[in-house]
Scaffold this motif. Structure first.
Motif, PDB file in Angstrom:
ATOM      1  N   ALA A 286       0.805  -1.073  -0.058  1.00 29.63           N
ATOM      2  CA  ALA A 286       0.022   0.061   0.030  1.00 29.63           C
ATOM      3  C   ALA A 286       0.981   1.296  -0.156  1.00 29.63           C
ATOM      4  CB  ALA A 286      -0.979   0.192   1.333  1.00 29.63           C
ATOM      5  N   GLY A 291      -2.420   5.459  -0.118  1.00 29.07           N
ATOM      6  CA  GLY A 291      -3.279   4.505   0.416  1.00 29.07           C
ATOM      7  C   GLY A 291      -3.461   3.467  -1.009  1.00 29.07           C
ATOM      8  N   TYR A 293      -3.330   0.539  -3.462  1.00 26.12           N
ATOM      9  CA  TYR A 293      -3.153  -0.935  -3.209  1.00 26.12           C
ATOM     10  C   TYR A 293      -2.588  -1.523  -4.353  1.00 26.12           C
ATOM     11  CZ  TYR A 293      -3.109  -5.316  -0.271  1.00 26.12           C
ATOM     12  OH  TYR A 293      -2.772  -6.277   0.459  1.00 26.12           O
TER      13      TYR A 293
END
Length: 789
Positions: A286, A291, A293
């Motif tokens: 991540a 954030g 992924y």
């Protein structure tokens, strides 16, 4: 007929004598063609009921022989027998020294695992497998990976070179299996001297005791023991090697020794390991900023550098009236390890590291026939003055892209620390064996160990927690009796007394106000009593049966109680674990047409353990912590088949199955049956094995040179990561298959050696310990020089 006392077990060939004039004597020594002592060699005279074995210094003596011509036959397993005609003169003592030639140069193979040539190891009543380390000394293997090829053994690591290691033997793991260096427990050697950073060249032989452990290896081993036998040579020799390979891995080893005619002796063992450990892994990542992924990324490890350097020096005398061996030694070492991950790969670190050293003086003393004939004693003592330090002061969060997020203030990646500590380990072990008669002997062994952790953190100079006691003493006293009924049958009985004293502190809140912490000193003591029996019988000359039983205890180790300040959290509430161990096995050797040889070994075991100590993840899933399970049973089988054709080819396969089950039916405080009752113990391989093959081309390129091609296969069946009965998503560690290949060219009868290896040839994904990935494919080369006089 004179009864000769058997010093090392073996089959004594004797015939009847044609002459009865017993007025001459014969003495000498038996060595290999490279000058190595051969204790336990058989010396017989054709036509005379006389014979003996060479002693620990390879010397032999035959008294009261008939004068006149005789035929002397010298033999030792793995060497060509030698026959010599000698004319014995009435009233005189003749000197006859021998040098035996090895049967083959298979010792240069890097993949052959076989039973030790030492007869006393093979013929023991205990379930023991002995690795002849000389067969592997041209490889880049360390001791842990050599052991990983033995049936019943799984070595599980958290990463590459120098990483934390978990050793499993027939389902028993961690500290349930004890390690010894020349019979001395390695409990207090520190992080600079671990099994997976010791090169195979340090050892001559490694003995793996499965289940019941001999009394002379005094310890509280619950599931077995590993004894590393190092340089027993009492001659002048030099063994130097260097290897380089993938991930910037460097290994160096030097083993040297000198023994003068006066008995003065000096031994030196030195080795170093270095690796960046930047091998390829597959992980989910991540982005630390967005954030976002990213699944299944193939990346390199980046903060996993490891190096260690160690020197072991011993100086003293051998062959004196007051001591067969008296050595004063010092072990010096240091290491530095960058910490890449926690107990799982979701935790990534980029600055946290650990370093340590070892400063350990030692004393070793051995004497046969002390004061009275038949009384043999040994004493060893050491004290580790080394220290360890945990350095975690960078307030960041990393991911596998090597991105990091910097935070303000004083923090860390896990636990802010500059904690530096000494464990102040001391160890004294003493052993005495008295030969009551040809058939009866008794042994007394005592091992005393002390631990007292003292430390300070300069970041928190006034913190009370570092002043709290972490103290431990342990003593194991054993008494054994051995009955040698005949060449075919011997039995050993033993008793053990286990004692442990712990002193520590626990926190409590004296006022009830949040944040108010005080410490209370606690003490506890354990005293347990164990016993056992081991017996072996040769049904045929080449068919050996073995059986053993032991009621054993294992006292909690200091790291388990107080933590290792790395990835193991302490648990001071641990209780001793106990186990009823049953072992049954057989060994069979045969040959066809003198060119085909087959060895078969098989063992069946059953363990019933109470208070079984096993690792689990702590509450926040970042560390491991040891915990007691009330009752665990294990039924297991392991076996090995090995075939060889002349001196050209050898191959073998071994397989291990172990069924560890949670036998705790009712958990504490509950009246309903536990959903985990009879569940297989998670995160524990239950089916695994190895296969190997080697081809030898003799006199390749030049007389006395051997070219060897070798192959090794590792197989581990898939197994569950968590309890099978909990949850529908049963995460597992997938099946693993790894292939290693090697080429070795040994020149001038092994004086000069070059080897090339490829480990994990097909670049398989290999996992251990909660899915921590092991190294990807790597290539390695090694140069080795060996000379002995």
């Amino acid at each position: 007929m004179q009864v000769i006392k058997i010093l090392l077990t073996g089959i004594l060939c004797a015939c009847s004598c044609a002459s009865f004039a017993q007025t001459a004597s014969l003495r000498g020594t038996v060595r290999s063609d490279d000058g190595e002592l051969l204790p336990g060699a058989s010396i017989t005279i054709s036509g005379v009921t006389k014979g003996t074995f060479s002693d620990s210094k390879a010397r032999y003596a035959l008294e009261n022989l008939p004068a006149g011509p005789c035929t002397l036959v010298i033999s030792f397993l793995g060497f060509e027998p030698e026959t010599k005609q000698i004319n014995l003169k009435d009233g005189e003592s003749e000197q006859a020294n021998f040098r035996l030639k090895a049967i083959s140069q298979e010792l240069e193979s890097v993949s052959v695992i076989g039973r030790s040539e030492a007869k006393e190891v093979n013929r023991q009543a205990y379930n023991v497998t002995a690795i002849d380390a000389k067969k592997l000394q041209n490889s880049t293997l360390d001791l842990s990976h050599a052991l990983d090829r033995v049936s019943g053994v799984r070595v599980r690591e958290s990463g590459g070179v120098g990483s934390n290691m978990n050793f499993s033997l027939n389902g028993f793991t961690g500290r349930q299996v004890k390690f010894f260096l020349d019979g001395v427990p390695m409990d207090n050697f520190g992080s600079s001297f671990q099994l997976n950073n010791i090169p195979i060249n340090l050892a001559e032989r490694v003995e793996v005791y499965k289940g019941v452990v001999p009394i002379w290896l005094g310890s509280d081993a619950l599931g077995g023991a590993v004894n590393i036998v190092t340089g027993s040579r009492q001659n002048t020799y030099l063994d130097a090697s260097y290897s380089y390979g993938s991930f910037n891995t460097h290994r160096t080893g030097i083993n040297a020794g000198f023994t003068g005619k006066s008995g003065f002796t000096f031994q030196l063992n030195a080795f170093q390991n270095y690796s960046d450990n930047n091998y390829w892994i597959n992980v989910d990542v991540a982005d630390v900023n967005t954030g976002e992924y990213f699944k299944n990324q193939r990346l390199r490890r980046f903060h996993d550098n490891y190096h260690n350097e160690t020197i072991i020096a011993n100086v003293g005398v051998v062959g004196k009236k007051f001591a067969d061996k008296l050595l004063f030694g010092i072990t010096l070492g240091q290491n530095r390890a960058e910490i890449q991950t926690g107990a799982r790969m979701v935790s990534v670190f980029g600055a946290w590291h650990r370093k340590g050293n070892i400063v350990m003086p030692s004393l070793k003393y051995q004497k046969k026939d002390l004061f009275v004939k038949g009384l043999n004693v040994s004493l060893s003592a050491n004290y580790n003055l080394g220290q360890e330090q945990n350095v975690d002061t960078v307030y960041r969060r990393y991911n596998w892209f090597q991105q990091f997020k910097q935070y303000e203030g004083l923090g860390s990646e896990r636990e802010r620390s500059l904690y530096k500590f000494r464990n102040n380990n001391g160890l004294v072990t003493a052993n005495a064996t008295y030969q009551l008669s040809d058939k009866h002997s008794i042994t007394i062994n005592n091992v005393y160990n002390t631990f007292n952790r003292k430390g300070r953190d300069e970041l928190y100079p006034d913190a009370d927690r570092y002043e709290q006691p972490r103290f431990n003493t342990k003593n194991v006293l054993g008494l054994g009796y051995k009955f040698d009924y005949s060449e075919r049958w011997n039995t050993s009985l033993f008793l053990k007394q286990f004692s442990q004293f712990n002193k520590f502190s626990v926190t409590y809140n004296p006022t009830g106000v949040y944040g108010d912490v005080a410490y209370k000193i606690q003490k506890n003591r354990f005293d347990k009593f164990g016993y056992g029996i081991a017996s072996t019988f040769f049904l045929l000359k080449n068919l050996q049966l073995k059986g053993s039983y032991e009621k054993s205890y294992r006292l909690p180790e200091t790291d388990e109680l107080y933590g290792d300040l790395l990835n193991l959290e302490g648990n001071i509430d641990l209780d001793p674990e106990s186990s009823d161990n049953y072992n049954l096995g057989f060994s069979y050797q045969t040959q066809f047409s003198k060119i085909h040889r087959v060895n078969v070994d098989a063992n069946v075991l059953y363990r019933n353990a109470q208070g079984f100590i096993r690792p689990k993840l702590n509450a926040n899933q970042t560390k491991q912590v040891m915990d007691n399970l009330a009752d665990v049973t294990n039924f297991g089988v392991d076996g090995e088949v090995r075939y060889s054709f002349k001196q050209l080819f050898t191959a073998g396969v071994n397989l291990t199955y172990q069924d560890l089950r949670n036998n705790t039916r009712f958990e504490d405080g509950y009246t309903t049956e536990s959903p985990l009752y009879r569940d297989r113990i998670p995160n524990m391989p239950f089916l695994f094995g190895n296969a190997d093959a080697s081809v030898f081309l003799k006199d390749f390129g030049a007389k006395g040179s051997t070219l060897t091609f070798g192959y090794n296969l590792l197989y581990v069946h898939a197994y569950y990561l968590y309890w099978p009965s909990l949850g529908s998503d049963k995460l597992d560690i997938p099946r693993q298959l790894s292939h290693d290949v090697n080429i070795v060219y040994a020149m001038a009868n092994g004086k000069y050696n070059v080897s090339l290896e490829c480990k994990n040839l097909l670049d398989a994904r290999l996992y251990d310990n909660f899915s921590l990935q092991k190294p990807s494919r790597g290539f390695y080369a090694k140069l080795r020089y060996f000379i002995s006089k």
